[in-house]
Design a protein around this motif. Structure first.
Motif, PDB file in Angstrom:
ATOM      1  N   THR A 110      98.917   2.814  70.388  1.00 55.66           N
ATOM      2  CA  THR A 110      97.767   2.203  71.041  1.00 55.66           C
ATOM      3  C   THR A 110      96.895   1.499  70.000  1.00 55.66           C
ATOM      4  OG1 THR A 110      97.740   3.855  72.811  1.00 55.66           O
ATOM      5  CG2 THR A 110      95.699   2.662  72.412  1.00 55.66           C
ATOM      6  N   GLU A 111      96.405   0.314  70.344  1.00 49.41           N
ATOM      7  CA  GLU A 111      95.542  -0.444  69.451  1.00 49.41           C
ATOM      8  C   GLU A 111      94.123   0.118  69.530  1.00 49.41           C
ATOM      9  OE1 GLU A 111      95.439  -5.118  68.077  1.00 49.41           O
ATOM     10  OE2 GLU A 111      96.057  -4.581  70.122  1.00 49.41           O
ATOM     11  N   LEU A 112      93.554   0.488  68.382  1.00 45.66           N
ATOM     12  CA  LEU A 112      92.237   1.115  68.324  1.00 45.66           C
ATOM     13  C   LEU A 112      91.157   0.062  68.090  1.00 45.66           C
ATOM     14  CD1 LEU A 112      93.090   4.124  65.961  1.00 45.66           C
ATOM     15  CD2 LEU A 112      93.219   4.044  68.464  1.00 45.66           C
ATOM     16  N   VAL A 113      90.093   0.134  68.894  1.00 48.19           N
ATOM     17  CA  VAL A 113      89.000  -0.827  68.784  1.00 48.19           C
ATOM     18  C   VAL A 113      87.666  -0.085  68.874  1.00 48.19           C
ATOM     19  CG1 VAL A 113      87.980  -2.952  69.667  1.00 48.19           C
ATOM     20  CG2 VAL A 113      90.429  -2.508  70.032  1.00 48.19           C
ATOM     21  N   MET A 114      86.796  -0.292  67.899  1.00 48.32           N
ATOM     22  CA  MET A 114      85.424   0.181  68.013  1.00 48.32           C
ATOM     23  C   MET A 114      84.595  -0.940  68.626  1.00 48.32           C
ATOM     24  SD  MET A 114      82.673   1.223  65.042  1.00 48.32           S
ATOM     25  CE  MET A 114      83.760   2.448  64.327  1.00 48.32           C
ATOM     26  N   ILE A 115      83.805  -0.605  69.634  1.00 46.02           N
ATOM     27  CA  ILE A 115      82.921  -1.596  70.253  1.00 46.02           C
ATOM     28  C   ILE A 115      81.538  -0.973  70.335  1.00 46.02           C
ATOM     29  CG2 ILE A 115      83.620  -0.928  72.616  1.00 46.02           C
ATOM     30  CD1 ILE A 115      83.265  -4.005  73.286  1.00 46.02           C
ATOM     31  N   THR A 116      80.593  -1.541  69.595  1.00 48.62           N
ATOM     32  CA  THR A 116      79.320  -0.869  69.383  1.00 48.62           C
ATOM     33  C   THR A 116      78.169  -1.849  69.229  1.00 48.62           C
ATOM     34  OG1 THR A 116      78.118   0.567  67.819  1.00 48.62           O
ATOM     35  CG2 THR A 116      79.893  -0.790  66.906  1.00 48.62           C
ATOM     36  N   GLY A 117      76.986  -1.380  69.540  1.00 49.07           N
ATOM     37  CA  GLY A 117      75.790  -2.169  69.337  1.00 49.07           C
ATOM     38  C   GLY A 117      75.275  -2.132  67.919  1.00 49.07           C
ATOM     39  N   ALA A 118      75.893  -1.341  67.052  1.00 49.45           N
ATOM     40  CA  ALA A 118      75.516  -1.337  65.637  1.00 49.45           C
ATOM     41  C   ALA A 118      75.839  -2.695  65.018  1.00 49.45           C
ATOM     42  CB  ALA A 118      76.257  -0.226  64.898  1.00 49.45           C
ATOM     43  N   ASP A 119      75.175  -3.035  63.914  1.00 47.36           N
ATOM     44  CA  ASP A 119      75.496  -4.295  63.256  1.00 47.36           C
ATOM     45  C   ASP A 119      76.859  -4.208  62.571  1.00 47.36           C
ATOM     46  OD1 ASP A 119      75.252  -3.971  60.143  1.00 47.36           O
ATOM     47  OD2 ASP A 119      73.469  -2.976  60.918  1.00 47.36           O
ATOM     48  N   HIS A 120      77.451  -5.367  62.254  1.00 45.20           N
ATOM     49  CA  HIS A 120      78.833  -5.377  61.782  1.00 45.20           C
ATOM     50  C   HIS A 120      78.994  -4.716  60.414  1.00 45.20           C
ATOM     51  CE1 HIS A 120      77.507  -9.086  59.666  1.00 45.20           C
ATOM     52  NE2 HIS A 120      78.469  -8.803  58.819  1.00 45.20           N
ATOM     53  N   VAL A 121      77.960  -4.686  59.599  1.00 51.49           N
ATOM     54  CA  VAL A 121      78.080  -4.060  58.281  1.00 51.49           C
ATOM     55  C   VAL A 121      78.196  -2.543  58.432  1.00 51.49           C
ATOM     56  CG1 VAL A 121      77.043  -3.800  55.996  1.00 51.49           C
ATOM     57  CG2 VAL A 121      76.761  -5.943  57.255  1.00 51.49           C
ATOM     58  N   ILE A 122      77.329  -1.960  59.229  1.00 45.25           N
ATOM     59  CA  ILE A 122      77.394  -0.523  59.517  1.00 45.25           C
ATOM     60  C   ILE A 122      78.687  -0.182  60.253  1.00 45.25           C
ATOM     61  CG2 ILE A 122      76.416   1.294  60.964  1.00 45.25           C
ATOM     62  CD1 ILE A 122      74.629   1.028  58.669  1.00 45.25           C
ATOM     63  N   ALA A 123      79.002  -0.959  61.305  1.00 42.12           N
ATOM     64  CA  ALA A 123      80.170  -0.652  62.132  1.00 42.12           C
ATOM     65  C   ALA A 123      81.464  -0.711  61.335  1.00 42.12           C
ATOM     66  CB  ALA A 123      80.236  -1.632  63.307  1.00 42.12           C
ATOM     67  N   GLU A 124      81.591  -1.702  60.469  1.00 43.53           N
ATOM     68  CA  GLU A 124      82.828  -1.827  59.691  1.00 43.53           C
ATOM     69  C   GLU A 124      82.968  -0.709  58.659  1.00 43.53           C
ATOM     70  OE1 GLU A 124      82.722  -5.843  58.280  1.00 43.53           O
ATOM     71  OE2 GLU A 124      83.019  -6.675  60.304  1.00 43.53           O
ATOM     72  N   ALA A 125      81.853  -0.187  58.154  1.00 46.79           N
ATOM     73  CA  ALA A 125      81.922   0.965  57.246  1.00 46.79           C
ATOM     74  C   ALA A 125      82.513   2.173  57.978  1.00 46.79           C
ATOM     75  CB  ALA A 125      80.536   1.299  56.703  1.00 46.79           C
TER      76      ALA A 125
END
Length: 223
Positions: A110-125
């Motif tokens: 299964t392809e894993l995806v995070m989808i969040t309201g956090a900004d991309h710098v925090i989310a990518e960490a």
């Protein structure tokens, strides 16, 4: 924990894969050394969090918060600060159960995806730490060296739905090919569209909605 047979699974971040809100963790971390964190916290409490609870987060409101949050920092310096934050505090709040669930989905392809309201710098960490290769989030808008707000669409409410749909369509898929795990009632529009909604560590409003709709519920806070 049941693993569903879907090509794509979306995960929210705040209070879902981690046991706190990433913005709150960031503000508390900044309190240790920066007086400016007091201003950021006051803005977040007075405006952003109350709007979120009412389901009224706007692009202007969130952009204004990020202008305040990153005052005096360009993108490179913000990235360095986030790396320091994540090492010292952010990574400590990942639910241990998250790693097991993510591994189970990865093992079945299964392809894993995070989808969040956090900004991309925090989310990518967090995405790197959790082994999630795809991150959909709010993206900081930069002009020259200055962070001036957020790009559109905002990863919240209808914008979150549109971003998830675009990700699926790029792969020739639709919402019937996806599962979604989240804690927040603000994500009900996306939960109602996917083939398999899962309520994860829900607030009371989402728990009540899940009961009415017979959605499965996981609560790692009491395990």
């Amino acid at each position: 924990m049941r693993v569903y047979d879907v090509p794509v699974v979306f995960f929210d971040l705040d209070d879902s894969l981690i046991n706190k809100d990433a913005n709150s963790l960031w503000i508390r971390w900044r309190f240790r050394s920066e007086r400016w964190a007091i201003v950021e916290a006051m803005l977040a409490l007075a405006s952003l969090y109350r709007a979120y609870k009412r389901g009224r987060v706007t692009h202007w409101r969130l952009s204004n918060y990020y202008r305040t949050r990153t005052r005096g920092m360009n993108l490179a310096s913000y990235e360095r600060r986030v790396e320091q934050f994540f090492t010292e505090r952010g990574q400590l709040h990942i639910y241990p159960q998250a790693a097991s669930l993510l591994f189970a989905y990865e093992r079945q392809g299964t392809e894993l995806v995070m989808i969040t309201g956090a900004d991309h710098v925090i989310a990518e960490a967090y995405g790197r730490a959790l082994g999630i290769p795809h991150v959909i989030s709010n993206r900081l808008r930069v002009e020259g060296e200055k962070i001036v707000g957020l790009e559109r669409p905002m990863c919240y409410g209808s914008g979150k739905v549109a971003l998830a749909q675009a990700f699926l369509q790029a792969r020739g898929l639709s919402f019937t090919d996806a599962a979604f795990y989240t804690d927040s009632h603000a994500d009900i529009p996306l939960l109602e569209l996917v083939a398999q909604p899962v309520v994860l560590n829900p607030n009371e409003q989402l728990r009540n909605a899940a009961t009415l709709r017979n959605w499965p519920c996981l609560d790692w806070r009491i395990e």
